[in-house]
Design an enzyme around this catalytic site. Structure first.
Site, PDB file in Angstrom:
ATOM      1  N   HIS A   1      -1.266  -3.587   6.604  1.00 18.27           N
ATOM      2  CA  HIS A   1      -2.472  -3.443   7.087  1.00 18.27           C
ATOM      3  C   HIS A   1      -2.442  -4.251   8.444  1.00 18.27           C
ATOM      4  O   HIS A   1      -2.912  -5.192   8.601  1.00 18.27           O
ATOM      5  CB  HIS A   1      -3.607  -4.394   6.243  1.00 18.27           C
ATOM      6  CG  HIS A   1      -3.986  -3.438   5.161  1.00 18.27           C
ATOM      7  ND1 HIS A   1      -5.020  -3.821   4.485  1.00 18.27           N
ATOM      8  CD2 HIS A   1      -3.275  -2.330   4.328  1.00 18.27           C
ATOM      9  CE1 HIS A   1      -5.221  -2.603   3.252  1.00 18.27           C
ATOM     10  NE2 HIS A   1      -3.923  -2.041   3.397  1.00 18.27           N
TER      11      HIS A   1
ATOM     12  N   TYR B   1      -7.069  -1.479  -5.919  1.00 17.36           N
ATOM     13  CA  TYR B   1      -6.370  -0.467  -6.604  1.00 17.36           C
ATOM     14  C   TYR B   1      -6.150  -0.782  -7.918  1.00 17.36           C
ATOM     15  O   TYR B   1      -5.657   0.261  -8.775  1.00 17.36           O
ATOM     16  CB  TYR B   1      -4.936  -0.552  -5.599  1.00 17.36           C
ATOM     17  CG  TYR B   1      -4.931  -0.253  -4.546  1.00 17.36           C
ATOM     18  CD1 TYR B   1      -5.125   1.055  -4.071  1.00 17.36           C
ATOM     19  CD2 TYR B   1      -4.993  -1.202  -3.371  1.00 17.36           C
ATOM     20  CE1 TYR B   1      -5.048   1.588  -2.885  1.00 17.36           C
ATOM     21  CE2 TYR B   1      -4.934  -0.660  -2.076  1.00 17.36           C
ATOM     22  CZ  TYR B   1      -4.992   0.549  -1.728  1.00 17.36           C
ATOM     23  OH  TYR B   1      -5.043   1.001  -0.227  1.00 17.36           O
TER      24      TYR B   1
ATOM     25  N   GLU C   1     -13.617   5.074   5.857  1.00 15.78           N
ATOM     26  CA  GLU C   1     -14.856   5.302   7.054  1.00 15.78           C
ATOM     27  C   GLU C   1     -14.460   5.850   8.219  1.00 15.78           C
ATOM     28  O   GLU C   1     -13.483   5.551   8.943  1.00 15.78           O
ATOM     29  CB  GLU C   1     -15.207   3.621   6.994  1.00 15.78           C
ATOM     30  CG  GLU C   1     -15.953   3.103   5.850  1.00 15.78           C
ATOM     31  CD  GLU C   1     -16.377   1.555   5.945  1.00 15.78           C
ATOM     32  OE1 GLU C   1     -16.345   1.320   7.256  1.00 15.78           O
ATOM     33  OE2 GLU C   1     -16.895   1.134   4.972  1.00 15.78           O
TER      34      GLU C   1
ATOM     35  N   TYR D   1     -18.674  -4.546  11.016  1.00 16.53           N
ATOM     36  CA  TYR D   1     -18.423  -3.258  10.077  1.00 16.53           C
ATOM     37  C   TYR D   1     -18.543  -3.646   8.690  1.00 16.53           C
ATOM     38  O   TYR D   1     -18.080  -2.570   8.011  1.00 16.53           O
ATOM     39  CB  TYR D   1     -17.615  -2.168  10.788  1.00 16.53           C
ATOM     40  CG  TYR D   1     -18.043  -1.710  12.046  1.00 16.53           C
ATOM     41  CD1 TYR D   1     -18.873  -0.587  12.077  1.00 16.53           C
ATOM     42  CD2 TYR D   1     -17.999  -2.504  13.296  1.00 16.53           C
ATOM     43  CE1 TYR D   1     -19.562   0.005  13.205  1.00 16.53           C
ATOM     44  CE2 TYR D   1     -18.437  -1.850  14.425  1.00 16.53           C
ATOM     45  CZ  TYR D   1     -19.173  -0.732  14.369  1.00 16.53           C
ATOM     46  OH  TYR D   1     -19.876  -0.312  15.517  1.00 16.53           O
TER      47      TYR D   1
ATOM     48  N   GLN E   1       4.894  -1.150   6.117  1.00 14.59           N
ATOM     49  CA  GLN E   1       3.968  -0.489   7.208  1.00 14.59           C
ATOM     50  C   GLN E   1       4.140  -1.094   8.494  1.00 14.59           C
ATOM     51  O   GLN E   1       3.533  -0.476   9.630  1.00 14.59           O
ATOM     52  CB  GLN E   1       2.741  -0.821   6.724  1.00 14.59           C
ATOM     53  CG  GLN E   1       2.106  -0.116   5.402  1.00 14.59           C
ATOM     54  CD  GLN E   1       0.825  -0.562   5.096  1.00 14.59           C
ATOM     55  OE1 GLN E   1       0.027  -0.964   5.676  1.00 14.59           O
ATOM     56  NE2 GLN E   1       0.520  -0.299   3.788  1.00 14.59           N
TER      57      GLN E   1
END
Lengths: 375, 145
Positions: A153, A268, A247, A257, A91
């Site tokens: 991430h 997962y 979200e 948050y 990623q």
């Protein structure tokens, strides 16, 4: 009068009435969907799109290319960016390109990217000058701490606020989810910086002991969408949940948050991450998706080409393979529509162009730049 | 038939133990952020994980234990070793190797949360290894006195 003549007469009489009735239908009927034009094909994992003031586009490919496109979408140049400690894997790689508000005069832009090595990497932010289609004066102005192992991430989306400060989203590094609640580091945070990388004096945690003063908000998992709405002064973000629990959040300085304490998602593997779906002192999302859609980009529409979309949020979904249109009533989502499902494509980024049209990047080794126009 | 049943029971026990340990470790991590969690919430999490995570863990453990038991038999035929320690060590090492392969193939750095730390990984290996020892012990033919 024969039966056939009577029928013809009745039909002729009724046609204007049908037309009149159709024109007086309420405008709340769903508008016809936008038309999709393919501007560019063959982009390698395109990640972020920006609009050059002279027309044309500047976009990033995750592998480390800064691509210049003409206004018709033709590839004019692919530039290998030479960023300090650049690292591309899974990623990670070249993420967002953000043109400064005064780009037309200054040529200043900002690039978020992954820096480091497989065993010690993080998100870095560089500023640079764009002159004669070349990057010059490249400076690393921020590196999120601590480094992490693995390549997942990162967050990496950016927005510039009216006070010229930059807001940069960061991820929790996947294996370090509990750190999203640790105010001493940048994992799972959204940070706010000056354009030279320094900390704005009015950041919410400035002056507190043992905290990272760059923090703007905390308790995030992997934020890949952020947009500032000049009309309302609202700062919106969305983030990937795990299995469920994606979200949409309305950001306010210093607010927590919730991740990983308050989530409607599970791991997962099916394991529960937390027994709490909400928790005192932690903000609840404005809207959420379970099962996950994997939100990856966002724009809040304030253009003129689609009057029916005024003030709507558009979100690109990777797993959901759709463009989600959210209708807001103040701070609430009152309606959701899925567009572009017929493309069956993972969608990475969405932007409103200066012409009021909507532009989309599809994900993958043969990504595309799409333009949505009114029918 | 008996051996198959004992094997399946061993897999189930190993996966259940692994699931409950992960639940407790995850809960402990949340407690560190929130303060104490009510017993009912903790039990609910244990039960949730037994229903949703344990079958996934069992699917991972089953081929590992099968392979490890075959490997143990081959090794024990060629070397004079204590049977229980040999089965334990061979299964633990196989589990470790399998987790490395899974994490290489999976899109995320670490698939199983318990596998994120050294202590958690050792506990996970121990669960699978003890399952293999359970099978080894209870699957032997016994003479009736």
């Amino acid at each position: 009068m024969s039966l056939s003549r009577t029928l013809l007469f009745t039909l002729a009489l009724s046609l204007p009435l049908v037309a009149l009735a159709a024109s007086s239908l309420p405008s709340s009927l769903p508008p016809s969907g936008p038309k999709v034009q393919i501007l560019t094909e063959g982009l390698e994992y395109p990640w972020s799109l920006s609009f050059l003031p002279s027309g044309g586009f500047l976009l990033t490919e995750r592998s480390g290319q800064l691509v210049t496109l003409g206004s018709d979408g033709q590839v004019l140049q692919k530039l290998d960016v030479n960023l300090p400690e650049f690292y591309a894997a899974a990623q990670g790689g070249l993420l967002e390109v953000l043109l400064a508000d005064n780009f037309a005069q200054s040529g200043r832009l900002f690039l978020s990217y992954v820096c480091g090595t497989a065993n010690a990497n993080s998100v870095c932010l560089a500023s640079a000058s764009w002159q004669d289609n070349q990057l010059t004066d490249v400076k690393k102005i921020f590196r999120a701490t601590p480094d992490r192992r693995g390549a997942a991430h990162y967050g990496g989306r950016m927005v510039q606020l009216p006070d010229q400060s930059l807001v940069l989203t960061l991820g929790d590094g996947f294996d370090y989810r509990e750190q999203a609640q640790n105010k001493a580091n940048h994992l799972g945070k959204i940070v706010r910086l000056q354009q030279d990388g320094s900390v704005p004096a009015d950041n919410p945690l400035v002056g507190q002991a043992a905290v990272a003063a760059e923090i703007f908000t905390l308790g995030h998992r992997n934020v890949q969408g952020i947009v500032y709405d000049v009309a309302t002064g609202s700062l919106w973000s969305h983030e990937h949940g795990p299995k469920g629990g994606d979200e949409l959040n309305l950001l306010q300085a210093g607010v927590n948050y919730g991740w990983p304490v308050a989530t409607t998602g599970i791991d997962y593997t099916g394991a529960r991450i937390s027994p709490f779906t909400r928790f005192t002192g932690m903000a609840e999302p404005v809207y959420q998706w379970s099962p996950s859609i994997a939100p990856a980009g966002m724009t809040l529409y304030r253009g003129e080409a689609f009057p029916q979309y005024q003030g709507n949020i558009f979100i690109t979904a990777l797993a959901g393979k759709a463009l989600h249109r959210l209708v807001l009533d103040g701070d609430k989502v009152v309606e959701e529509e899925k567009l572009l499902t017929e493309l069956d494509s993972r969608l990475r980024d969405v932007r409103t162009g200066p012409d009021g049209l909507i532009y989309i990047l599809t994900d993958g080794p043969a990504g595309k730049l799409l333009r949505l126009t009114p029918q | 038939m008996r051996r198959i049943l004992v094997f399946l029971l061993a897999v189930l026990l190993a996966a259940s133990a692994g699931s409950m340990i992960q639940s407790l470790v995850n809960l402990q991590a949340i407690v560190a952020l929130t303060g104490p969690i009510a017993t009912a919430e903790q039990l609910s999490t244990l039960w949730f994980d037994l229903r949703h995570f344990m079958p996934v863990l069992a699917a991972i453990f089953l081929p590992i234990m099968l392979l490890s038991l075959v490997l143990s038999r081959i090794v024990l035929k060629r070397a004079t070793l204590g049977k229980v320690p040999a089965v334990f060590v061979i299964t633990a090492l196989s589990t470790w190797a399998a987790l490395l392969i899974i994490n290489q193939l999976a899109p995320m750095p670490t698939l199983i949360a318990l596998n994120r730390t050294l202590a958690g990984t050792l506990l996970l290996l121990s669960c699978c290894a003890l399952g293999a020892v359970f099978y080894h012990y209870f699957s032997r033919s016994r003479s009736v006195a």
